[in-house]
Structure formats: structure tokens, C-alpha cells
Design a protein around this motif. Structure first.
Motif, PDB file in Angstrom:
ATOM      1  N   ASP A 213     -16.444   8.638  14.531  1.00  0.00           N
ATOM      2  CA  ASP A 213     -17.372   9.207  13.556  1.00  0.00           C
ATOM      3  C   ASP A 213     -16.670   9.642  12.276  1.00  0.00           C
ATOM      4  OD1 ASP A 213     -19.502   8.900  15.331  1.00  0.00           O
ATOM      5  OD2 ASP A 213     -19.105  10.832  16.291  1.00  0.00           O
ATOM      6  N   THR A 214     -15.476   9.088  12.019  1.00  0.00           N
ATOM      7  CA  THR A 214     -14.670   9.531  10.885  1.00  0.00           C
ATOM      8  C   THR A 214     -14.279   8.362   9.993  1.00  0.00           C
ATOM      9  OG1 THR A 214     -13.750  11.325  12.240  1.00  0.00           O
ATOM     10  CG2 THR A 214     -12.573  10.778  10.214  1.00  0.00           C
ATOM     11  N   ALA A 215     -14.291   8.614   8.676  1.00  0.00           N
ATOM     12  CA  ALA A 215     -13.795   7.639   7.697  1.00  0.00           C
ATOM     13  C   ALA A 215     -12.485   8.168   7.126  1.00  0.00           C
ATOM     14  CB  ALA A 215     -14.811   7.438   6.584  1.00  0.00           C
ATOM     15  N   PHE A 216     -11.493   7.308   7.032  1.00  0.00           N
ATOM     16  CA  PHE A 216     -10.182   7.670   6.493  1.00  0.00           C
ATOM     17  C   PHE A 216     -10.060   7.049   5.105  1.00  0.00           C
ATOM     18  CE2 PHE A 216      -9.996   7.951  11.030  1.00  0.00           C
ATOM     19  CZ  PHE A 216      -9.189   9.048  11.288  1.00  0.00           C
ATOM     20  N   LEU A 217      -9.879   7.910   4.104  1.00  0.00           N
ATOM     21  CA  LEU A 217      -9.899   7.483   2.712  1.00  0.00           C
ATOM     22  C   LEU A 217      -8.588   7.834   2.024  1.00  0.00           C
ATOM     23  CD1 LEU A 217     -13.419   8.965   1.791  1.00  0.00           C
ATOM     24  CD2 LEU A 217     -12.949   6.736   2.830  1.00  0.00           C
ATOM     25  N   ILE A 218      -8.314   7.140   0.908  1.00  0.00           N
ATOM     26  CA  ILE A 218      -7.125   7.441   0.113  1.00  0.00           C
ATOM     27  C   ILE A 218      -7.496   7.455  -1.362  1.00  0.00           C
ATOM     28  CG2 ILE A 218      -6.401   5.012  -0.012  1.00  0.00           C
ATOM     29  CD1 ILE A 218      -3.489   6.045   0.089  1.00  0.00           C
ATOM     30  N   GLU A 219      -6.941   8.424  -2.083  1.00  0.00           N
ATOM     31  CA  GLU A 219      -7.153   8.514  -3.533  1.00  0.00           C
ATOM     32  C   GLU A 219      -6.152   7.569  -4.189  1.00  0.00           C
ATOM     33  OE1 GLU A 219      -5.800   9.684  -6.516  1.00  0.00           O
ATOM     34  OE2 GLU A 219      -7.740   9.642  -7.510  1.00  0.00           O
ATOM     35  N   PRO A 220      -6.612   6.536  -4.921  1.00  0.00           N
ATOM     36  CA  PRO A 220      -5.720   5.459  -5.375  1.00  0.00           C
ATOM     37  C   PRO A 220      -4.638   5.887  -6.364  1.00  0.00           C
ATOM     38  CG  PRO A 220      -7.897   5.242  -6.370  1.00  0.00           C
ATOM     39  CD  PRO A 220      -8.015   6.302  -5.323  1.00  0.00           C
ATOM     40  N   ASP A 221      -4.822   6.983  -7.081  1.00  0.00           N
ATOM     41  CA  ASP A 221      -3.826   7.402  -8.068  1.00  0.00           C
ATOM     42  C   ASP A 221      -2.781   8.339  -7.480  1.00  0.00           C
ATOM     43  OD1 ASP A 221      -5.044   5.932 -10.136  1.00  0.00           O
ATOM     44  OD2 ASP A 221      -6.491   7.536 -10.490  1.00  0.00           O
ATOM     45  N   THR A 222      -3.223   9.292  -6.663  1.00  0.00           N
ATOM     46  CA  THR A 222      -2.300  10.284  -6.107  1.00  0.00           C
ATOM     47  C   THR A 222      -1.864   9.956  -4.683  1.00  0.00           C
ATOM     48  OG1 THR A 222      -4.092  11.646  -5.214  1.00  0.00           O
ATOM     49  CG2 THR A 222      -3.430  12.050  -7.504  1.00  0.00           C
ATOM     50  N   PHE A 223      -2.535   8.985  -4.057  1.00  0.00           N
ATOM     51  CA  PHE A 223      -2.290   8.595  -2.673  1.00  0.00           C
ATOM     52  C   PHE A 223      -2.624   9.724  -1.686  1.00  0.00           C
ATOM     53  CE2 PHE A 223       0.676   6.030  -5.225  1.00  0.00           C
ATOM     54  CZ  PHE A 223       0.139   4.774  -4.961  1.00  0.00           C
ATOM     55  N   GLU A 224      -3.434  10.661  -2.147  1.00  0.00           N
ATOM     56  CA  GLU A 224      -3.923  11.715  -1.259  1.00  0.00           C
ATOM     57  C   GLU A 224      -4.846  11.098  -0.220  1.00  0.00           C
ATOM     58  OE1 GLU A 224      -7.083  15.482  -1.468  1.00  0.00           O
ATOM     59  OE2 GLU A 224      -6.639  14.266  -3.242  1.00  0.00           O
ATOM     60  N   GLN A 225      -4.626  11.413   1.061  1.00  0.00           N
ATOM     61  CA  GLN A 225      -5.458  10.879   2.130  1.00  0.00           C
ATOM     62  C   GLN A 225      -6.349  11.979   2.691  1.00  0.00           C
ATOM     63  OE1 GLN A 225      -3.664   8.278   5.062  1.00  0.00           O
ATOM     64  NE2 GLN A 225      -1.933   7.806   3.716  1.00  0.00           N
ATOM     65  N   VAL A 226      -7.601  11.631   2.934  1.00  0.00           N
ATOM     66  CA  VAL A 226      -8.559  12.591   3.476  1.00  0.00           C
ATOM     67  C   VAL A 226      -9.333  11.949   4.617  1.00  0.00           C
ATOM     68  CG1 VAL A 226      -8.833  13.807   1.274  1.00  0.00           C
ATOM     69  CG2 VAL A 226     -10.379  11.919   1.839  1.00  0.00           C
ATOM     70  N   GLU A 227      -9.824  12.792   5.510  1.00  0.00           N
ATOM     71  CA  GLU A 227     -10.689  12.361   6.599  1.00  0.00           C
ATOM     72  C   GLU A 227     -12.045  13.023   6.403  1.00  0.00           C
ATOM     73  OE1 GLU A 227      -8.913  13.259  10.348  1.00  0.00           O
ATOM     74  OE2 GLU A 227      -6.904  12.667   9.679  1.00  0.00           O
ATOM     75  N   VAL A 228     -13.108  12.240   6.432  1.00  0.00           N
ATOM     76  CA  VAL A 228     -14.448  12.793   6.242  1.00  0.00           C
ATOM     77  C   VAL A 228     -15.372  12.251   7.330  1.00  0.00           C
ATOM     78  CG1 VAL A 228     -14.153  13.041   3.745  1.00  0.00           C
ATOM     79  CG2 VAL A 228     -15.155  10.937   4.665  1.00  0.00           C
ATOM     80  N   PRO A 229     -16.368  13.022   7.735  1.00  0.00           N
ATOM     81  CA  PRO A 229     -17.320  12.523   8.741  1.00  0.00           C
ATOM     82  C   PRO A 229     -18.195  11.419   8.148  1.00  0.00           C
ATOM     83  CG  PRO A 229     -18.005  14.667   7.913  1.00  0.00           C
ATOM     84  CD  PRO A 229     -16.639  14.419   7.355  1.00  0.00           C
ATOM     85  N   LEU A 230     -18.493  10.436   8.962  1.00  0.00           N
ATOM     86  CA  LEU A 230     -19.308   9.318   8.488  1.00  0.00           C
ATOM     87  C   LEU A 230     -20.696   9.760   8.042  1.00  0.00           C
ATOM     88  CD1 LEU A 230     -18.516   6.415  11.001  1.00  0.00           C
ATOM     89  CD2 LEU A 230     -17.837   6.578   8.600  1.00  0.00           C
TER      90      LEU A 230
END
Length: 235
Positions: A126-143
Motif C-alpha cells: 500500500d506504499t509508493a516510493f518516490l524520489i525528488e529528481p533534483d535533491t534525490f530526496e526519497q519519500v514513502e507515501v500511502p497509495l
């Protein structure tokens, strides 16, 4: 006076600060020595008055001292009476849900949110794993913050997160995405003419109506806002 979007307001403020211009907010004056993060928090807390008919899923509003995210909104017509808006709200702090009905012209306090672009790395459970393309910050958010559009998430897809005080409240996928038809509905026996549309199963597991001339294996463009067929993908 027409409103200004939160993105435009944030960009304008950054531009002013970069030129050493002091910006006045509800919380006082901000010079170039103050952090933009603090300024953004102050701008968020101000909000703007809008008519309830303008509320859309993903919007954030303030009511009775609490902050809520709009989960669903539905326009209703009350016979000869005025129109109303039925909304489902979720409390940002404790997650509790609330259903309210507003008059279409009733004023509500819409809170500014920050919008940031991320790239989807993958989904798991139930989780999406995302990355911020400029800072490479990774976050996990609920679908579920993507709503029904979560079914369209794919690796390397660019998505938008709406953030409030650093928390992801809602998210959106591109309006148009490409999917592959896995199966199509078999023609019904006894029909003298072929129907204009038929059901099609897509590679993401969803089923939509497509023109009857389309076959399995074809790539098509889908409108993610209403799950409708747009065109063949001729790339």
C-alpha cells in the motif's frame, strides 16, 4: 479580485527576497535573512476564502480551528432550492473523517499547500516510493493519497505531491497516461451491427470502455481523471 496560486505566490516571494525586498505577511516582516521554509509556513497559515463550489479532492481547508483535506466532493441540486456541495473531509492531524454539506456559495477557508514534483521509483503493498529528481530526496507515501488514480502509477512516472507543513496530504498522476490493452470483450452473438464501444482490460488491471475497433496488444492514451479513452498511442 482573482486569486493567485500557491506556486505563483511562492515563486513571487522567492523573487522578492532574492532582490532584498522585505515581504509582509500575517506573521510580520521577512527579510532575506529569514528562511524560506519559515516564510512558506506563514503563507500556508493565511489561506484564502473561496466558495464551497470550488472545492476539489486534494484541497486543504480550515474549519473550527482544525485542518482538513478534501477526500471527495459532490455537487447536488436541491430541486427548486439552491445547489449544495457534499464533501468528505479527513482531519490532517488525527485522520478522522467528517462529512459536511455546504451551500454552493458558502465561504470556506482554503489553505495554501506546497506542490512538489517527484518520480515514482516503485510501489509495494500500500506504499509508493518516490524520489525528488533534483535533491534525490526519497519519500514513502500511502497509495491512498493518489485516490483512484493510484492504479495508473508506474516506475519513472512524474507525479505531484501536495504538502502541508512538510506532510504529503494528496498526490496526482499525469492527466494522460499510456496503457496497453490486455483483453477486449468478445462480440455478442446475434447483433446485426457492432457496438461503438466495448470493455477492455488494461495492463494495470483496470477495465474501461474503448472503441470497438481496438484489439488486445494495442497501446492507448487514457484520461486518468475520468478513466476515459483518449486516442491510440502512435509513438
Amino acid at each position: 479580485m482573482r486569486g493567485i496560486s500557491s506556486r505563483s505566490l511562492y515563486s513571487l516571494t522567492r523573487s522578492l527576497l532574492s532582490h532584498g525586498i522585505t515581504v509582509e505577511t500575517a506573521g510580520g516582516c521577512y527579510g532575506e535573512t529569514r528562511a524560506l521554509g519559515s516564510l512558506w509556513s506563514a503563507l500556508q497559515s493565511r489561506g484564502v476564502k473561496v466558495n464551497a463550489i470550488q472545492l476539489r479532492p486534494g484541497n486543504v481547508i480550515e474549519r473550527t480551528g482544525r485542518t482538513f483535506r478534501v477526500v471527495e466532493s459532490e455537487h447536488k441540486q436541491q430541486g427548486r432550492g439552491g445547489a449544495s456541495i457534499q464533501v468528505e473531509l479527513r482531519d490532517v492531524d488525527n485522520g478522522s473523517k467528517l462529512n459536511l454539506r455546504f451551500g454552493a456559495e458558502e465561504s470556506v477557508e482554503k489553505v495554501f499547500v506546497q506542490e512538489k514534483s517527484f518520480t515514482c521509483l516503485y510501489t509495494e503493498g500500500d506504499t509508493a516510493f518516490l524520489i525528488e529528481p533534483d535533491t534525490f530526496e526519497q519519500v514513502e507515501v500511502p497509495l491512498d493519497i493518489f485516490g483512484k488514480a493510484a492504479v495508473y502509477l508506474k516506475e519513472e512516472m512524474r507525479v505531484q505531491l501536495q504538502l502541508y507543513d512538510g506532510r504529503a496530504l494528496s498526490a496526482s498522476v499525469p492527466k494522460h497516461v499510456t496503457c496497453t490493452i490486455q483483453e477486449t470483450q468478445l462480440p455478442m452473438k446475434g447483433l446485426t451491427s457492432a457496438p461503438r464501444y466495448k470493455r477492455a482490460l488494461l495492463d494495470n488491471g483496470s477495465t474501461i470502455q474503448v472503441p470497438s475497433y481496438l484489439e488486445a496488444g494495442e497501446k492507448i492514451v487514457i484520461n486518468t481523471e475520468d478513466d476515459s479513452f483518449v486516442k491510440r498511442d502512435n509513438k
